[in-house]
Design an enzyme around this catalytic site. Structure first.
Site, PDB file in Angstrom:
ATOM      1  N   SER A   1       0.864  -1.176   0.000  1.00 52.08           N
ATOM      2  CA  SER A   1       0.000   0.000   0.000  1.00 52.08           C
ATOM      3  C   SER A   1       0.902   1.229   0.000  1.00 52.08           C
ATOM      4  O   SER A   1       1.859   1.294  -0.772  1.00 52.08           O
ATOM      5  CB  SER A   1      -0.930  -0.041   1.214  1.00 52.08           C
ATOM      6  OG  SER A   1      -1.774   1.084   1.241  1.00 52.08           O
TER       7      SER A   1
ATOM      8  N   TYR B   1      -4.421   8.692  -6.354  1.00 45.65           N
ATOM      9  CA  TYR B   1      -3.549   7.682  -5.751  1.00 45.65           C
ATOM     10  C   TYR B   1      -4.047   7.292  -4.358  1.00 45.65           C
ATOM     11  O   TYR B   1      -4.149   6.105  -4.031  1.00 45.65           O
ATOM     12  CB  TYR B   1      -2.126   8.234  -5.678  1.00 45.65           C
ATOM     13  CG  TYR B   1      -1.068   7.246  -5.267  1.00 45.65           C
ATOM     14  CD1 TYR B   1      -0.599   6.281  -6.153  1.00 45.65           C
ATOM     15  CD2 TYR B   1      -0.501   7.294  -3.994  1.00 45.65           C
ATOM     16  CE1 TYR B   1       0.401   5.384  -5.791  1.00 45.65           C
ATOM     17  CE2 TYR B   1       0.487   6.402  -3.621  1.00 45.65           C
ATOM     18  CZ  TYR B   1       0.933   5.450  -4.513  1.00 45.65           C
ATOM     19  OH  TYR B   1       1.919   4.569  -4.139  1.00 45.65           O
TER      20      TYR B   1
ATOM     21  N   LYS C   1      -5.378   3.731  -2.833  1.00 42.97           N
ATOM     22  CA  LYS C   1      -4.686   3.098  -1.701  1.00 42.97           C
ATOM     23  C   LYS C   1      -5.598   2.989  -0.479  1.00 42.97           C
ATOM     24  O   LYS C   1      -5.532   2.006   0.267  1.00 42.97           O
ATOM     25  CB  LYS C   1      -3.413   3.874  -1.359  1.00 42.97           C
ATOM     26  CG  LYS C   1      -2.313   3.766  -2.407  1.00 42.97           C
ATOM     27  CD  LYS C   1      -1.843   2.336  -2.607  1.00 42.97           C
ATOM     28  CE  LYS C   1      -0.618   2.255  -3.506  1.00 42.97           C
ATOM     29  NZ  LYS C   1      -0.149   0.864  -3.716  1.00 42.97           N
TER      30      LYS C   1
END
Length: 283
Positions: A135, A149, A153
């Site tokens: 992660s 992003y 995640k």
């Protein structure tokens, strides 16, 4: 009995994936190293009797299933899955196109889901296995220029945390690794796509942020080889950690987020705890 495990690693053609593959091989394990170009994967890791390089684009479920079948045909099982393949679409949300946001989530969230979906039947059959997903601290705390992003995640974090109790009865464990800034290839042109600037209100901060991140590439404080060794060591534990803060900056991110959540929980405690039905008044 042997401690030798079969590792299946995505995104193993460069960056952290190469380091994890090398560390696993050095520890005496066998590795199925995957990437879009298996020849480049093999060249990056180097020849080894216990290495199998396989083609895999994680966004394609059919390729994930074929790669898993190749791994089982060669080694008979898969003990550790490392969901590592990734890329980075950076920019202010309004300047990231809907297609870029979808592509980011496709690679970072649906990609690991595809590979995990292909691996799980084997792990359930053998009643053992470790699902290890790379992660990011951006999955713990969001930040400017990271909307796509971080969304992906954060999704990975919730998915893996929810998956853990589903799989525990079968002897399958999960582990999230949240690296801070490591000297990988994530900030290079091959991995990072910056949004095309088109809104004047963001222009100055875009120039500053792109310049700062570009100058950081290749100078990050974290050593990916050390992280790879740590991952191999943690994966060998009978009970691997649910989360591993990778790097001193990651530890700071964890602590800051935990403290922020505690402060937010208490900030309006009276109002938060006053929202229940008053069933006594209905009697």
């Amino acid at each position: 009995m042997t401690d030798k495990k079969i590792w299946f690693i995505t995104g193993a053609g460069r960056g952290l994936g190469v380091d994890i593959a090398k560390a696993a091989l050095a520890a005496g394990h066998a590795v199925v190293a995957t990437g879009r170009d298996p020849a480049k994967v093999a060249a990056a890791i180097g020849p080894h009797a216990d290495l199998l390089s396989v083609k895999l684009d994680v966004t394609r479920l059919d390729e994930a299933q074929a790669a898993v079948e190749a791994a089982i045909a060669k080694f008979g099982r898969i003990d550790v899955l490392v969901n590592n393949a990734g890329n980075f679409y950076a920019g202010f949300f309004e300047e990231l196109s809907p297609e870029q946001v979808r592509n980011q989530i496709e690679t970072l969230l649906f990609g690991p889901m595809n590979v995990t979906r292909a691996v799980l039947p084997m792990m359930r059959k053998q009643r053992s296995g470790l699902l290890l997903t790379i992660s990011s601290t951006a999955g713990i705390a969001g930040g400017m220029f990271c909307t796509a992003y971080a969304a992906a995640k954060f999704g990975v974090e919730g998915w893996m945390e929810s998956l853990a109790p589903e799989l525990a009865p079968f002897g399958i464990r999960t582990m999230l690794v949240e690296p801070g800034f490591f000297r990988t290839e994530l900030l290079t042109a091959g991995s990072t796509t910056f949004a095309e600037p088109n809104i004047d209100d963001y222009a100055e901060r875009t120039r500053e942020t792109v310049a700062a991140w570009s100058s950081m590439s290749g100078k990050q404080g974290g050593d990916p080889a050390k992280l790879a060794d740590a991952i191999v060591r943690l994966a060998a534990l009978e009970e691997p950690p649910a989360r591993f803060a990778a790097g001193a900056d990651a530890v700071q991110t964890f602590e800051a987020k935990a403290n922020a959540l505690l402060a937010q929980a208490g900030a309006h405690r009276g109002l938060s705890t006053s929202l229940a039905h008053d069933d006594r008044g209905q009697q």
